[in-house]
Scaffold this active site. Structure first.
Site, PDB file in Angstrom:
ATOM      1  N   GLN A  23      -6.287  -1.293   5.208  1.00  0.00           N
ATOM      2  CA  GLN A  23      -6.906  -1.901   6.432  1.00  0.00           C
ATOM      3  C   GLN A  23      -8.197  -2.405   6.133  1.00  0.00           C
ATOM      4  OE1 GLN A  23      -5.494  -2.587   9.351  1.00  0.00           O
ATOM      5  NE2 GLN A  23      -3.646  -1.027   9.559  1.00  0.00           N
ATOM      6  N   THR A  47       9.691  -6.811 -12.558  1.00  0.00           N
ATOM      7  CA  THR A  47       9.224  -8.271 -12.706  1.00  0.00           C
ATOM      8  C   THR A  47       8.092  -8.689 -11.947  1.00  0.00           C
ATOM      9  OG1 THR A  47      11.098  -9.008 -13.735  1.00  0.00           O
ATOM     10  CG2 THR A  47       9.769 -10.804 -13.118  1.00  0.00           C
ATOM     11  N   ALA A 107      -1.761  -7.072   1.028  1.00  0.00           N
ATOM     12  CA  ALA A 107      -2.054  -8.227   1.314  1.00  0.00           C
ATOM     13  C   ALA A 107      -1.761  -8.542   2.775  1.00  0.00           C
ATOM     14  CB  ALA A 107      -1.331  -9.370   0.448  1.00  0.00           C
ATOM     15  N   HIS A 108      -0.985  -8.170   3.344  1.00  0.00           N
ATOM     16  CA  HIS A 108      -0.558  -8.562   4.684  1.00  0.00           C
ATOM     17  C   HIS A 108      -1.346  -8.120   5.902  1.00  0.00           C
ATOM     18  CE1 HIS A 108       1.926  -4.992   6.567  1.00  0.00           C
ATOM     19  NE2 HIS A 108       1.873  -4.696   5.467  1.00  0.00           N
ATOM     20  N   CYS A 138       4.645   1.882  12.327  1.00  0.00           N
ATOM     21  CA  CYS A 138       5.662   2.586  11.793  1.00  0.00           C
ATOM     22  C   CYS A 138       6.271   3.936  12.316  1.00  0.00           C
ATOM     23  CB  CYS A 138       5.396   2.841  10.418  1.00  0.00           C
ATOM     24  SG  CYS A 138       3.504   3.096  10.074  1.00  0.00           S
ATOM     25  N   ASN A 143      -6.056   3.191  10.500  1.00  0.00           N
ATOM     26  CA  ASN A 143      -5.145   1.852  11.017  1.00  0.00           C
ATOM     27  C   ASN A 143      -4.662   1.976  12.529  1.00  0.00           C
ATOM     28  OD1 ASN A 143      -3.684   4.353   9.674  1.00  0.00           O
ATOM     29  ND2 ASN A 143      -1.939   3.396  10.877  1.00  0.00           N
ATOM     30  N   ALA A 146       0.860  -1.380   0.020  1.00  0.00           N
ATOM     31  CA  ALA A 146       0.141   0.095   0.022  1.00  0.00           C
ATOM     32  C   ALA A 146       0.868   1.407  -0.043  1.00  0.00           C
ATOM     33  CB  ALA A 146      -0.931  -0.035   1.197  1.00  0.00           C
ATOM     34  N   THR A 147       2.010   1.082   0.653  1.00  0.00           N
ATOM     35  CA  THR A 147       2.629   2.465   0.516  1.00  0.00           C
ATOM     36  C   THR A 147       3.100   2.789  -0.797  1.00  0.00           C
ATOM     37  OG1 THR A 147       3.935   1.846   2.624  1.00  0.00           O
ATOM     38  CG2 THR A 147       5.124   3.245   1.405  1.00  0.00           C
TER      39      THR A 147
HETATM   40  C1  LIG Z   1      -0.280  -0.758   6.725  1.00  0.00           C
HETATM   41  C2  LIG Z   1      -0.796   0.396   5.996  1.00  0.00           C
HETATM   42  C3  LIG Z   1      -0.140   1.064   4.792  1.00  0.00           C
HETATM   43  C4  LIG Z   1       1.288   0.533   4.454  1.00  0.00           C
HETATM   44  O1  LIG Z   1       1.108  -0.815   3.637  1.00  0.00           O
HETATM   45  P1  LIG Z   1       2.283  -1.578   3.241  1.00  0.00           P
HETATM   46  O2  LIG Z   1       1.669  -2.621   2.275  1.00  0.00           O
HETATM   47  O3  LIG Z   1       2.811  -2.180   4.429  1.00  0.00           O
HETATM   48  O4  LIG Z   1       3.161  -0.715   2.437  1.00  0.00           O
HETATM   49  C5  LIG Z   1      -0.801   2.105   4.351  1.00  0.00           C
HETATM   50  N1  LIG Z   1      -1.742   2.590   4.741  1.00  0.00           N
HETATM   51  C6  LIG Z   1      -2.469   2.206   5.903  1.00  0.00           C
HETATM   52  C7  LIG Z   1      -3.517   2.729   6.032  1.00  0.00           C
HETATM   53  C8  LIG Z   1      -2.128   1.055   6.464  1.00  0.00           C
HETATM   54  O5  LIG Z   1      -2.705   0.399   7.475  1.00  0.00           O
END
Ligand SMILES: *Cc1c(COP(=O)(O)O)cnc(C)c1O
Length: 391
Positions: free
Chosen positions: A185, A246, A206-207, A332, A157, A77-78
């Site tokens: 989220q 890739t 995904a995580h 973070c 988050n 997501a970043t």
């Molecule tokens: C975790 C999170 C991110 C970052 O996502 P990553 O896939 O770890 O880079 C961005 N925005 C929100 C709201 C998040 O909770």
């Protein structure tokens, strides 16, 4: 590390989640047996990998009411947020240079916004109400003729609140402004339909939904309007030129599986998590001077965020560490010794913002665990307050 030691109960799902064993099983063949590069078109190794990516792309697109060609895979997501914000800013520069976002966004939105400000863009950081939700009138008033983008998250988050995406999307459409949402989220946890919500760009990962780390996607609308995006990674022209590099079939397959399971099991899991959260809150709310942060119901089912008056947040976390793995806010930013910008934005005092706990209840948590965590929290608060009285 001694192996007989019991690990603390994991209640930090907003930071990350374990990979679901079913997701892992789907991923494994793509590391070894089916290791091909999905853009190799001259042999079966490539075709097999490509078929897997195509299937995963379809799954993710269907999950959010999009078409497969609107999904751009990213590292998470970043990266998706960076691509959305900088990509739109660069592509629409001639049209305008004003962006609207929220004070309570994740740093992965706020920091690209600050970067764009350093280039000369103007960013309006809208305040939120005391329940954490955007004030729609404030948003209405923030639109300017040169506004090109609104970026407002789906679920927060830290405090889990769900922004009114339907109304925000409608307002953006009426004003002819693109709408981006960070759904890191909420993907696979709450229903998201890009048509229904008038979303033009959506960041996913995904995580946080039992998939692997290091994979996510940006949804980019291709019709009405067709969003233009300036790529941030140049190279082989993958993902229709929007994100070179890739493709990573194991992660992509895992991402799709995680979203698929998340959606299939959403109803049952939402009910279960809502009950567990209510159980936790009903016990914790007996603590004197406890505050619930964020809207009581318009929030992620597994999220409970509280502040406790008169205790030191770090001492509280330290006291709870053997029992429960949680955090006081965003994973973070917890290295910095600053109170949460989200809690400050909802009007919490600096001391209450420091004394916050974010509980993130997930798949593997049980009633018994929730009761143990509640008991430990109450006991830790009591002993910290006794200590404070003595000194
Ligand atoms: C975790 C999170 C991110 C970052 O996502 P990553 O896939 O770890 O880079 C961005 N925005 C929100 C709201 C998040 O909770």
């Amino acid at each position: 590390m001694p192996t007989d030691r019991q690990l603390p109960i994991y209640l930090d799902r907003h930071a990350t989640t374990p990979v679901d064993p079913r997701v892992l099983a789907a991923m494994l063949p793509y590391f070894t047996e089916h290791f091909g590069n999905p853009t190799s078109t001259t042999h079966e190794y490539g075709w097999t990998a490509e078929a897997a990516v195509t299937g995963a792309r379809e799954t993710i697109a269907t999950a959010i009411g999009a078409s497969p060609e609107e999904i751009v895979f990213t590292s998470g997501a970043t990266e998706a947020n960076n691509l959305a914000l900088k990509g739109v800013a660069e592509a629409y520069f001639a049209k305008g240079q004003h962006i609207i976002t929220l004070q309570t966004e994740h740093n992965a939105v706020l920091d690209p916004c600050k970067y764009l400000e350093s280039l000369g863009f103007t960013v309006t950081y809208l305040p939120v109400q005391s329940d954490g939700l955007v004030d729609l009138d404030e948003l209405k008033n923030a639109f300017r003729p040169d506004t090109i983008l609104v970026s407002i998250m789906s679920a927060n988050n830290e405090i889990g609140v769900l922004q009114p995406l339907v109304d925000i999307g409608k307002l953006c459409r009426e004003n002819g402004v693109l709408f981006h949402t960070d759904a890191a989220q909420s993907i696979g946890q709450i229903p998201l339909d890009v048509e229904l919500l008038n979303i033009d760009l959506m960041s996913m990962t995904a995580h946080k939904v039992y998939g692997p780390k290091g994979i996510g996607a940006l949804y980019v609308r291709r019709r009405n309007p067709r969003v233009k995006l300036s790529p941030q990674l140049h190279g082989g022209g993958h993902e229709r030129g929007m994100r070179s590099g890739t493709l990573y079939p194991p992660q992509i397959v895992g991402f799709a599986k995680a979203v698929e399971f998340g959606i299939a099991e959403m109803e049952v899991e939402t009910a279960r998590l809502t009950q567990l959260r209510a159980r936790l809150w009903s016990q914790l709310s007996q603590i004197d001077g406890i505050y619930l942060n964020g809207h009581p119901t318009l929030r992620l089912p597994g999220n409970l965020n509280i502040s406790i008056a008169g205790v030191d947040g770090n001492a509280l976390l330290l006291g709870l560490r053997p029992t429960v793995a949680l955090s006081s806010g965003a994973a973070c930013s917890s290295a910095k010794i600053e109170p949460s910008h989200v809690l400050r934005a909802i009007g919490r005092s600096e001391s209450l913002a420091y004394a916050a706990l974010r509980f993130g209840i997930g798949h593997n948590n049980t009633v018994e665990q929730i009761d143990r965590v509640a008991t430990a929290t109450i006991a830790t608060v009591q002993s910290l307050r006794k200590l404070a009285l003595r000194s």
